[in-house]
Design an enzyme around this catalytic site. Structure first.
Site, PDB file in Angstrom:
ATOM      1  N   GLY A  51       0.863  -1.170   0.000  1.00  0.00           N
ATOM      2  CA  GLY A  51       0.000   0.000   0.000  1.00  0.00           C
ATOM      3  C   GLY A  51       0.900   1.220   0.000  1.00  0.00           C
ATOM      4  N   ASP A  68      -1.099   4.663  -6.453  1.00  0.00           N
ATOM      5  CA  ASP A  68       0.305   4.479  -6.119  1.00  0.00           C
ATOM      6  C   ASP A  68       1.154   5.651  -6.592  1.00  0.00           C
ATOM      7  OD1 ASP A  68      -0.900   1.597  -6.190  1.00  0.00           O
ATOM      8  OD2 ASP A  68       0.888   1.548  -4.926  1.00  0.00           O
ATOM      9  N   ASN A 113      -2.259   2.636 -10.345  1.00  0.00           N
ATOM     10  CA  ASN A 113      -2.812   1.928  -9.188  1.00  0.00           C
ATOM     11  C   ASN A 113      -2.774   0.441  -9.506  1.00  0.00           C
ATOM     12  OD1 ASN A 113      -4.038   2.022  -6.542  1.00  0.00           O
ATOM     13  ND2 ASN A 113      -5.949   1.405  -7.508  1.00  0.00           N
TER      14      ASN A 113
END
Lengths: 340, 340
Positions: free
Chosen positions: B47, B230, B240
């Site tokens: 994450g 991201d 992402n």
């Protein structure tokens, strides 16, 4: 297919390759309609055309059993038909095959003629595959990078396959193609079955997860999409393995042709549109487990529709054994089926 | 998050929840930058915001170790930074955090001040989550059925989360929502992590495979899509988790709003567009295996991009801690970052 025989009638029994065991090659001998129904329900055999062929033999096994017991009668055969028809709701070919078997039974003087009709269905399905391959290969240009979904090969039909049959036919004609095969969650038919068939055939390919399809289209690395069908409505709307609709939307967004390959036995003129096609909801365990591996915590709720509907608008061509259909499909389907 | 602590600085070590073991709760104590780098690379922590926080502490651990050895020097710290920066290429927050740590190191007289900067990054990341939750919850209407992808919750940030933080904030404000969580192959962060967080929070949801998203939109059962990021380029293009772009295309096709939730530390003004964002290609084994279960035959070639790019055109709003950005993003991003 080279080597393996996914479906084989031995004269008295039905021998099938257990597709849930691949890449281990385990064969099952089925000797009753109950065993055939179980094999279809558990997806030991799957793929719309293969389900049709196997159900036909299941019906024939029922006729042979009834004869043995001295109970050969139409009313009993109707119960065999209902048993087999109750296994899976979406694939048209299942009902098409069973209706044909029932009509043959109505004319037949004994089970031998019923077995013969199952053999006819198998032969016709194989022949349809060959013609679908020939017709579809015309669409495939040399050098194309082809995205396909689920398994639509020999394992799905007993012949050479529908969408994967087109890919194989193009390859055998010497076209230099490259395949992207989606793994096809939850049952992973792409990873387990299509990969196995492509390896055997020597066709270059890469396996991707379902969520990667958009990325490779965005990168300009997909030239066409070919999928099979479980049921096609009168207007061309197509039920196929869950995830197909997503690929169709992506293909249109990127201006990539989207082709459906299926025998005409998959077409259901009684349903005006895809909204009328029943979608099977399967066991949540299929999503929650991969083999023996549980992937989510206890207590999780799951949705598991096995198919989705791709509206005809997204489909560039439907490749059948009788020729290639083009939009508007309501018209081209009607014309094709009226002409034959 | 209630109960578990995904990331915790103990004063001398970094304690993290090993996300590859969930739903088993296994904690790891990391005491060197090498161990932190390994944990990031192996996705024991993942994450984008959480990677930033953990890398900052990894840097701080490096500073403490160097001090112990009497080797506390900027040149050595630069090597620690390079080690941590080499773990994963896509998430902006990793580089953002390490650049901040390096600047702090240039000013610092000892490792304590460097540790303090890591604590600042953690605090700011948590505070950003709260504000993202508050801002995003404004967009969520009562009764909405929300589709989300991957894991963007407490596990992804160490705070409350970005996209999942918005979902939790809306739920805690009493909005009756329902979540569809994609399992997110290959690493199954949706099935393993998001499902775990949603269960703990008591938010009603169903788990689906990635290929089902289109079907549920077609049925009219999705009202909005919320995902994390991201890295966001200067024009709003967003990297992402792989599969995000597909969801964005589907959302636009169905007229469904598509929201990205991320702290401003995810924005990379040095990159004009998403085409410039490096996409990590990970080990094929991630696709070929689910836990101990191998899903494809030997000899299969695999592609495994970990992220994809969603062009800004597909994004309805970017929810940050500093407010909600609207298209055109090139302009709204520039204005927001200039103003602060």
């Amino acid at each position: 297919m080279r080597g393996a025989k996914p479906v084989e009638w031995t004269g008295e029994k039905l021998r099938i390759l257990d597709q849930t065991e691949l890449p281990r090659e385990v064969y099952l001998e089925l000797s009753s309609p109950e065993e055939v129904a179980e094999a279809i329900r558990e997806m030991k055999v799957r793929g719309a055309p293969a389900i049709g062929v196997v159900a036909a033999y299941g019906f024939a096994l029922g006729a042979l059993k009834l004869k043995e017991k001295g109970a050969f009668a139409l009313s009993e055969l109707r119960r065999v038909k209902e048993l087999l028809a109750s296994t899976r709701p979406t694939a048209r070919n299942l009902f098409w095959a069973l209706e044909r078997m029932m009509r043959a039974a109505e004319q037949a003087s004994g089970p031998e003629e019923i077995v013969e009709e199952a053999r006819n269905i198998e032969r016709e399905t194989r022949r349809a595959d060959e013609l679908i391959g020939e017709n579809g290969a015309e669409l495939v240009r040399d050098g194309m990078r082809i995205l396909t979904h689920c398994n639509t090969g020999a394992l799905a039909t007993g012949g050479e396959g529908t969408a994967l049959g087109v890919i194989k036919a193009a390859w055998r004609k010497g076209k230099k193609i490259f395949v992207l095969a989606t793994e096809t969650r939850p049952r992973l038919q792409g990873a387990k079955l299509t990969a196995w068939e492509l390896l055997r055939e020597g066709i270059p390919f890469s396996l991707i997860t379902d969520g990667m399809a958009g990325y490779f289209m965005w990168r300009g690395e997909v030239d066409c999409v070919i999928v099979g069908a479980d049921r096609i409505a009168a207007n061309g709307d197509t039920a196929n393995k869950i995830g197909t609709y997503t690929l169709a939307v992506l293909a249109r967004e990127h201006g990539i042709p989207f082709w459906v390959a299926a025998p005409t036995s998959t077409i259901d003129l009684s349903l005006p549109s895809g909204r009328d096609i029943p979608i099977e909801e399967r066991d949540p365990e299929e999503v929650l487990r991969v083999g023996s591996e549980r992937i989510a915590p206890q207590g999780v709720s799951v949705k598991n529709p096995a198919f989705d509907i791709t509206p005809a608008d997204y489909i560039s061509a439907i490749i059948t054994e009788k020729g290639i259909l083009r939009p508007p499909f309501a018209e081209s389907i009607r014309k094709l089926l009226e002409a034959t």
